[in-house]
Design a protein around this motif. Sequence first.
Motif, PDB file in Angstrom:
ATOM      1  N   VAL A 132       1.022  -1.030   0.061  1.00  0.00           N
ATOM      2  CA  VAL A 132       0.014  -0.081  -0.011  1.00  0.00           C
ATOM      3  C   VAL A 132       0.682   1.193   0.022  1.00  0.00           C
ATOM      4  CG1 VAL A 132      -1.924   1.278   1.230  1.00  0.00           C
ATOM      5  CG2 VAL A 132      -1.831  -1.202   1.167  1.00  0.00           C
ATOM      6  N   ALA A 133       0.555   2.108  -0.957  1.00  0.00           N
ATOM      7  CA  ALA A 133       1.407   3.494  -0.908  1.00  0.00           C
ATOM      8  C   ALA A 133       1.056   4.114   0.247  1.00  0.00           C
ATOM      9  CB  ALA A 133       1.060   4.283  -2.100  1.00  0.00           C
ATOM     10  N   SER A 134       2.201   4.737   0.759  1.00  0.00           N
ATOM     11  CA  SER A 134       1.944   5.726   1.742  1.00  0.00           C
ATOM     12  C   SER A 134       2.949   7.080   1.529  1.00  0.00           C
ATOM     13  CB  SER A 134       2.356   5.288   3.222  1.00  0.00           C
ATOM     14  OG  SER A 134       3.764   4.774   3.259  1.00  0.00           O
ATOM     15  N   SER A 135       2.364   8.128   1.567  1.00  0.00           N
ATOM     16  CA  SER A 135       3.096   9.158   1.409  1.00  0.00           C
ATOM     17  C   SER A 135       3.536  10.071   2.391  1.00  0.00           C
ATOM     18  CB  SER A 135       2.444  10.133   0.321  1.00  0.00           C
ATOM     19  OG  SER A 135       3.078  11.500   0.251  1.00  0.00           O
ATOM     20  N   GLN A 195       6.550   6.170  -0.856  1.00  0.00           N
ATOM     21  CA  GLN A 195       7.025   4.691  -0.326  1.00  0.00           C
ATOM     22  C   GLN A 195       5.712   3.816   0.073  1.00  0.00           C
ATOM     23  OE1 GLN A 195       8.597   5.710   3.540  1.00  0.00           O
ATOM     24  NE2 GLN A 195      10.359   6.600   2.817  1.00  0.00           N
ATOM     25  N   LYS A 196       5.982   2.573  -0.205  1.00  0.00           N
ATOM     26  CA  LYS A 196       5.080   1.607   0.084  1.00  0.00           C
ATOM     27  C   LYS A 196       5.308   0.587   1.287  1.00  0.00           C
ATOM     28  CE  LYS A 196       3.396   1.164  -4.680  1.00  0.00           C
ATOM     29  NZ  LYS A 196       2.910   0.169  -5.865  1.00  0.00           N
ATOM     30  N   LYS A 197       4.373   0.192   2.087  1.00  0.00           N
ATOM     31  CA  LYS A 197       4.523  -0.650   3.105  1.00  0.00           C
ATOM     32  C   LYS A 197       3.342  -1.727   2.864  1.00  0.00           C
ATOM     33  CE  LYS A 197       1.016   1.887   5.715  1.00  0.00           C
ATOM     34  NZ  LYS A 197       0.760   2.787   7.117  1.00  0.00           N
ATOM     35  N   PRO A 198       3.825  -2.996   3.473  1.00  0.00           N
ATOM     36  CA  PRO A 198       2.746  -4.184   3.519  1.00  0.00           C
ATOM     37  C   PRO A 198       1.782  -4.311   4.183  1.00  0.00           C
ATOM     38  CG  PRO A 198       4.932  -4.815   4.431  1.00  0.00           C
ATOM     39  CD  PRO A 198       5.078  -3.384   3.889  1.00  0.00           C
ATOM     40  N   LYS A 199       0.527  -4.703   3.907  1.00  0.00           N
ATOM     41  CA  LYS A 199      -0.559  -4.631   4.641  1.00  0.00           C
ATOM     42  C   LYS A 199      -1.241  -5.818   4.413  1.00  0.00           C
ATOM     43  CE  LYS A 199      -4.261  -1.489   6.283  1.00  0.00           C
ATOM     44  NZ  LYS A 199      -4.886  -0.080   6.013  1.00  0.00           N
TER      45      LYS A 199
END
Length: 457
Positions: A189-192, A223-227
């Motif tokens: 999931v993208a996280s700015s 940035q992207k983080k796994p969810k």
Amino acid sequence: MHTLTPREIVSELDRYIIGQQDAKRMVAIAMRNRWRRQQVAPELRDEIAPKNIIMIGPTGVGKTEIARRLANLAGAPFFKVEASKFTEVGYVGRDVESMVRDLMEISINLVHKEEGERVRVKAEKHAEERLLDLLLPNSPSGSSAATPVYAAGADGQVSTQESGSSTRDKLRKLWRQGKLDDRQVEVEVASSSGQNIGVMSMPGMEDMENQIRDMMGRFMPQQKKPKRMNVRDAYEVLLQEESEKLIDHDRVTDIARERVEQGGIIFIDEIDKICASSAKGGNADVSREGVQRDLLPIVEGSVVNTKYGMVHTDHILFIAAGAFHLSKPSDLIPELQGRFPLRVELSSLGKDEFLRILKEPKNALTTQYKALLETEGLKLEFADDAIEELAAYAERINTESENIGARRLYTILERVVQDLSFDAPDKSGQNIVIDREYVRQHLEDVVEDRDLSRYIL
């Protein structure tokens, strides 16, 4: 909108708004003139200016509703703003150009949603393939899924391996049947990081705050983080990402800007609050006149700088409204009066209008309450004598206290059905009819005590 004649526009407005035929006719002509302007020769088209309108009438008679329904009917970007926002103590208010920027944002969202619907089928296909990749990581994806994979065995014989393809097809079938919705998958999931930056803003500088946030968001790497989430939620995330890839954002901006410039509607409410009263005034009147002079170039046509580019306001339709109890339209500065050449007065509402408002519109209040309580299994009916009593009470309270028009029906009707709304879960399956006596029982004590009615009704 080009298919509707002025008579048909009025007929559509009649489905939601009772009375005020003069105002409906005037806005219907204004909207039809927009279509007519598009049909004339190009050299004359830019010379035809919109005929801006001032609606004069007390609160609660339908001024805002007429403008809002008209915008919905036309599919045009619509923005409502109170003129009093532009002036406060010491003239610390919002920049008048912010109304055009807000209208542009609304238009961007409107066109973006339409473009999302246009590419939805292709986005759904791509999102499904990405979802199957998450469910079966090592399988071939996309069009290659149906292609056999050739592998050499220990004896040198070449064999086909179709197990991955067949498993993928089985998963696709199960997904489409809804049998995989509760399975958990991991999605990037993208996280700015720029969105989390706090910016200190001062009154009237909200636009600068938004621009700083956008600028920081562009500079900060996304940035992207796994969810982990269930398959159904993951599909919605993937669908949103695929839609964004397929949408041409430059095209969205161009279409949105054209809609604002050629079909945008700005509704300026409480314009009487920035009128300088006829009596001699002091600093307050100076402040009000300053707001009018700031509004003047926007209404008569200028260029406003937005983050999506320059927007011309020459052909935006401005509809102003005000009660004009303590002032009159002639108290506006002459230049601004000239930019609102059309005036229409809306009449006050009485018992007959309240009766029709409770029964006739498609979204009548009685219909809304029936639908709300029906969700609890409670069937509610309003007898004709009850509706007549509600209309009579509304007229009486408006006469004896402040006249707030049809908004009085909200407070009165809520008071009547309050007990039923509270007990509805316990009365599931019952049929209840509200009659005249029921209305009187719930309103009589409040109406008789005038001091109490001022606070409750």
